[in-house]
Design a protein around this motif. Structure first.
Motif, mmCIF file in Angstrom:
data_model
loop_
_atom_site.group_PDB
_atom_site.id
_atom_site.type_symbol
_atom_site.label_atom_id
_atom_site.label_comp_id
_atom_site.label_asym_id
_atom_site.label_seq_id
_atom_site.Cartn_x
_atom_site.Cartn_y
_atom_site.Cartn_z
ATOM 1 N N VAL A 151 0.833 -1.207 0.000
ATOM 2 C CA VAL A 151 0.000 0.000 0.000
ATOM 3 C C VAL A 151 0.870 1.261 0.000
ATOM 4 O O VAL A 151 0.605 2.201 -0.759
ATOM 5 C CB VAL A 151 -0.949 -0.024 1.227
ATOM 6 N N MET A 152 1.928 1.262 0.814
ATOM 7 C CA MET A 152 2.761 2.462 0.942
ATOM 8 C C MET A 152 3.694 2.666 -0.251
ATOM 9 O O MET A 152 3.957 3.793 -0.653
ATOM 10 C CB MET A 152 3.594 2.399 2.240
ATOM 11 N N HIS A 153 4.202 1.559 -0.815
ATOM 12 C CA HIS A 153 5.227 1.710 -1.849
ATOM 13 C C HIS A 153 4.697 1.529 -3.264
ATOM 14 O O HIS A 153 5.361 1.882 -4.221
ATOM 15 C CB HIS A 153 6.379 0.740 -1.585
ATOM 16 N N LEU A 174 0.620 0.894 -4.188
ATOM 17 C CA LEU A 174 -0.762 1.322 -4.440
ATOM 18 C C LEU A 174 -0.960 2.831 -4.287
ATOM 19 O O LEU A 174 -1.431 3.500 -5.212
ATOM 20 C CB LEU A 174 -1.722 0.559 -3.512
ATOM 21 N N LEU A 175 -0.639 3.361 -3.105
ATOM 22 C CA LEU A 175 -1.003 4.760 -2.854
ATOM 23 C C LEU A 175 -0.216 5.756 -3.711
ATOM 24 O O LEU A 175 -0.824 6.648 -4.313
ATOM 25 C CB LEU A 175 -0.918 5.096 -1.360
ATOM 26 N N PRO A 176 1.116 5.613 -3.813
ATOM 27 C CA PRO A 176 1.820 6.573 -4.690
ATOM 28 C C PRO A 176 1.244 6.553 -6.111
ATOM 29 O O PRO A 176 1.074 7.612 -6.729
ATOM 30 C CB PRO A 176 3.273 6.065 -4.684
ATOM 31 N N LEU A 178 -1.829 5.656 -7.062
ATOM 32 C CA LEU A 178 -3.199 6.167 -7.097
ATOM 33 C C LEU A 178 -3.230 7.698 -7.012
ATOM 34 O O LEU A 178 -3.945 8.362 -7.769
ATOM 35 C CB LEU A 178 -3.969 5.516 -5.935
ATOM 36 N N TYR A 179 -2.425 8.264 -6.115
ATOM 37 C CA TYR A 179 -2.360 9.732 -6.013
ATOM 38 C C TYR A 179 -1.868 10.310 -7.339
ATOM 39 O O TYR A 179 -2.416 11.280 -7.862
ATOM 40 C CB TYR A 179 -1.410 10.157 -4.877
ATOM 41 N N ASN A 180 -0.826 9.697 -7.890
ATOM 42 C CA ASN A 180 -0.262 10.141 -9.151
ATOM 43 C C ASN A 180 -1.317 10.095 -10.264
ATOM 44 O O ASN A 180 -1.485 11.041 -11.047
ATOM 45 C CB ASN A 180 0.921 9.215 -9.472
ATOM 46 N N TRP A 240 -5.870 -0.792 3.307
ATOM 47 C CA TRP A 240 -5.744 -0.018 2.062
ATOM 48 C C TRP A 240 -5.561 1.479 2.316
ATOM 49 O O TRP A 240 -5.322 2.231 1.380
ATOM 50 C CB TRP A 240 -6.988 -0.208 1.192
ATOM 51 N N ASN A 241 -5.718 1.940 3.549
ATOM 52 C CA ASN A 241 -5.731 3.379 3.866
ATOM 53 C C ASN A 241 -6.829 4.093 3.072
ATOM 54 O O ASN A 241 -6.644 5.221 2.621
ATOM 55 C CB ASN A 241 -4.366 4.038 3.573
ATOM 56 N N SER A 242 -7.956 3.429 2.916
ATOM 57 C CA SER A 242 -9.006 3.987 2.068
ATOM 58 C C SER A 242 -9.547 5.309 2.591
ATOM 59 O O SER A 242 -9.758 6.241 1.813
ATOM 60 C CB SER A 242 -10.163 2.983 1.963
ATOM 61 N N THR A 243 -9.789 5.408 3.895
ATOM 62 C CA THR A 243 -10.409 6.652 4.384
ATOM 63 C C THR A 243 -9.432 7.824 4.265
ATOM 64 O O THR A 243 -9.836 8.944 3.962
ATOM 65 C CB THR A 243 -10.920 6.505 5.830
ATOM 66 N N GLU A 244 -8.140 7.565 4.453
ATOM 67 C CA GLU A 244 -7.146 8.639 4.285
ATOM 68 C C GLU A 244 -7.099 9.081 2.824
ATOM 69 O O GLU A 244 -7.051 10.268 2.520
ATOM 70 C CB GLU A 244 -5.743 8.181 4.723
ATOM 71 N N PHE A 245 -7.135 8.132 1.929
ATOM 72 C CA PHE A 245 -7.117 8.482 0.506
ATOM 73 C C PHE A 245 -8.368 9.288 0.134
ATOM 74 O O PHE A 245 -8.291 10.320 -0.540
ATOM 75 C CB PHE A 245 -7.024 7.218 -0.368
HETATM 76 C C1 LIG Z 1 -2.178 5.714 6.149
HETATM 77 O O1 LIG Z 1 -2.954 5.709 7.345
HETATM 78 C C2 LIG Z 1 -2.202 5.956 8.525
HETATM 79 C C3 LIG Z 1 -3.177 5.927 9.697
HETATM 80 O O2 LIG Z 1 -4.028 4.837 9.617
HETATM 81 C C4 LIG Z 1 -1.518 7.301 8.459
HETATM 82 O O3 LIG Z 1 -0.688 7.455 9.576
HETATM 83 C C5 LIG Z 1 -0.689 7.403 7.200
HETATM 84 O O4 LIG Z 1 -0.192 8.725 7.039
HETATM 85 C C6 LIG Z 1 -1.536 7.070 5.955
HETATM 86 N N1 LIG Z 1 -0.687 7.114 4.787
HETATM 87 C C7 LIG Z 1 -1.099 7.568 3.621
HETATM 88 C C8 LIG Z 1 -0.070 7.589 2.528
HETATM 89 O O5 LIG Z 1 -2.242 7.903 3.406
#
Ligand SMILES: *[C@@H]1O[C@H](CO)[C@@H](O)[C@H](O)[C@H]1NC(C)=O
Ligand SMILES: *[C@@H]1O[C@H](CO)[C@@H](O)[C@H](O)[C@H]1NC(C)=O
Ligand SMILES: *[C@@H]1O[C@H](CO)[C@@H](O)[C@H](O)[C@H]1NC(C)=O
Ligand SMILES: *[C@@H]1O[C@H](CO)[C@@H](O)[C@H](O)[C@H]1NC(C)=O
Length: 448
Positions: A191-193, A195-197, A199-201, A224-229
């Protein structure tokens, strides 16, 4: 002056209401209005899976992922390809040499659809754009050597259609994903390395107005860090005011969290759902991706497509109809014919579809099955796939002295009489200047 200042403060604080990274806040976001008004969209499944074109877009998984593997896929490969041939060897054969995004966009426009959703990345992980996080497994480094996502987006937007992207969260064979899975999703390296980079891109680069998320079901939304995304998407992204999302953001989210609900593939509710939803379905009933061995009787015919669309809209849904292009970049002529047929029907009946709302009654069966929609004080009764009889009865509408009945596509009002008091109408159908096909619409003004 003070009043003005207070108004300004109120305005700023209202427009800058921020969503927090939890479902209570995210689920309260109003759906941007274009989406419900659009009603009809086109879904496109295109990727390396289009090259084998065998079984479905899940070919790789069926061949080499699931245990035991699907014998049909194993035999097919053994019989037709050299022994060491691997799935990634299909990528250089994804040529897209006939891909003309302008032609595709013309077909989509002619279908009457108002939005288009392309697979930017399916479960195989191949990106149809030059993702910096998908080295050598994307459509610019190999295969078509072309930015498919960008090129189609330009052509689609040029015809004033909204452009959306499908994105799979999981990737069947990504080593980081498999490792996180082995750790029971207590690590988030994928997810960190990856998916998310990526998806944001993708969002910043292509500004999709639909994010059609998928492949979420093996792990919870916290993995998935869905709510943060989504909080970023709704607060700070370049599409924060217009983007819509679906409900595939982690185990247990479907039909419960997110933007509109897909619930499951080809979801067909029996009655009016409380939340905005979308039915995605495919002209090829066996597959979303192109199948080289598809047969005509495995495809939805025109009347089943129109019937499905009408029922979906009457029940408050949007209709997302899928076609699978070939690896050469052609939309098979049979799919094009279906899409143009939908457009021809909408050309006459679209008034009852676009920007309509469900009526107080969704359906009745009197002389024929009827589906209702409404717009302001106008009610539309859509009759599916039945030959015209000389007269027809509707029992649900309540009439008044101003009640007027017309058939969409025919200028003159139709004669009618009440069934009983102010309840129901007997409608006398005219000799028509055209043959009504598939479904036809009675427009009722002055009814309740
Ligand atoms: C993912 O979620 C965690 C908290 O659950 C947060 O600390 C982190 O910054 C988030 N990362 C991204 C890339 O959204
Ligand atoms: C589509 O492209 C044409 C030709 O480049 C341009 O004139 C037109 O304004 C574009 N339309 C939209 C809606 O972007
Ligand atoms: C269209 O398909 C439906 C569902 O398979 C079938 O019941 C119907 O007879 C078909 N109609 C025509 C005109 O072939
Ligand atoms: C209408 O008739 C069809 C076919 O007989 C049936 O499946 C459906 O449930 C009926 N709908 C209503 C609202 O009675």
């Amino acid at each position: 002056m003070l009043v003005l200042f207070l108004l300004a403060v109120a305005f700023v604080s209202q427009t800058e209401a921020r969503y927090t990274a939890d479902w209570t806040s995210l689920d309260a976001r109003p759906l941007p209005s274009w989406y419900d008004e659009a009603k009809v969209g086109i879904f496109i499944h295109w990727g390396v899976f289009s090259v084998p074109g065998f079984g479905s877009e899940w070919f790789w998984w069926h061949w080499q992922g699931q245990q035991p593997p699907d014998k049909k896929c194993v035999d097919y490969m053994a019989k037709n390809y050299p022994p060491k041939f691997s799935y990634p060897d299909f990528a250089p054969r994804f040529h897209a040499q006939f891909f003309n995004p302008e032609d595709w966009a013309d077909i989509f426009k002619a279908s009457g659809a108002k939005y288009v959703v392309l697979t930017a990345k399916h479960h195989e992980g191949f990106t149809n754009w030059h993702s910096p996080n998908s080295w050598n497994w994307n459509s610019v480094d190999t295969g078509p050597h072309r930015d498919l996502v960008g090129d189609l987006g330009d052509a689609v937007r040029n015809r004033s259609l909204h452009y959306g992207l499908y994105n799979s969260l999981y990737e069947w064979f990504h080593p980081l994903y498999l490792n996180d899975k082995k750790n029971e999703f207590k690590s988030q390296d994928f997810v960190m390395h990856k998916l998310l980079p990526e998806l944001y891109n993708m969002v910043v680069r292509y500004r999709p107005e639909v994010i059609w998320s998928d492949g979420d079901w093996e792990a919870p939304d916290t993995y998935w860090n869905s709510t943060e995304f989504l909080a970023w998407l709704y607060n700070d992204s370049p599409v924060k005011d217009t983007v819509v999302t679906n409900d595939r953001w982690g185990q247990g989210c479907a039909c419960k969290h997110g933007g509109y609900y897909n619930c499951e593939d080809k979801y067909t509710p029996g009655q009016l759902p409380k939340h905005k939803w979308e039915k995605c379905t495919s002209v090829d009933t066996f597959s979303w991706g192109y199948r080289r061995n598809m047969k005509i009787n495995e495809l939805m015919n025109m009347s089943s497509i129109i019937g499905d669309l009408v029922r979906t809209v009457a029940l408050g849904g949007n209709y997302l109809l899928n076609v699978g292009p070939t690896p050469d970049g052609m939309i098979p002529a049979v799919f094009e014919e279906r899409l143009r047929g939908v457009g021809a029907w909408l050309g006459i009946n679209g008034e009852a579809i676009y920007a309509s709302k469900p009526w107080r009654v969704q359906t009745e069966n009197t002389t024929v099955p009827v589906w209702y929609t409404s717009k302001g004080s106008t009610v539309y009764a859509i009759i599916i796939d039945k030959p015209l009889k000389p007269s027809l009865q509707l029992l649900e509408p309540k009439t008044s002295s101003t009640t007027k009945v017309t058939l969409l596509g025919v200028p003159n009002a139709l004669p009618w009489s009440p069934v009983k008091g102010n309840v129901g109408l007997n409608i006398v159908l005219p000799e028509l200047p055209y043959t009504p096909g598939l479904a036809w619409t009675l427009k009722l003004d002055g009814v309740q």
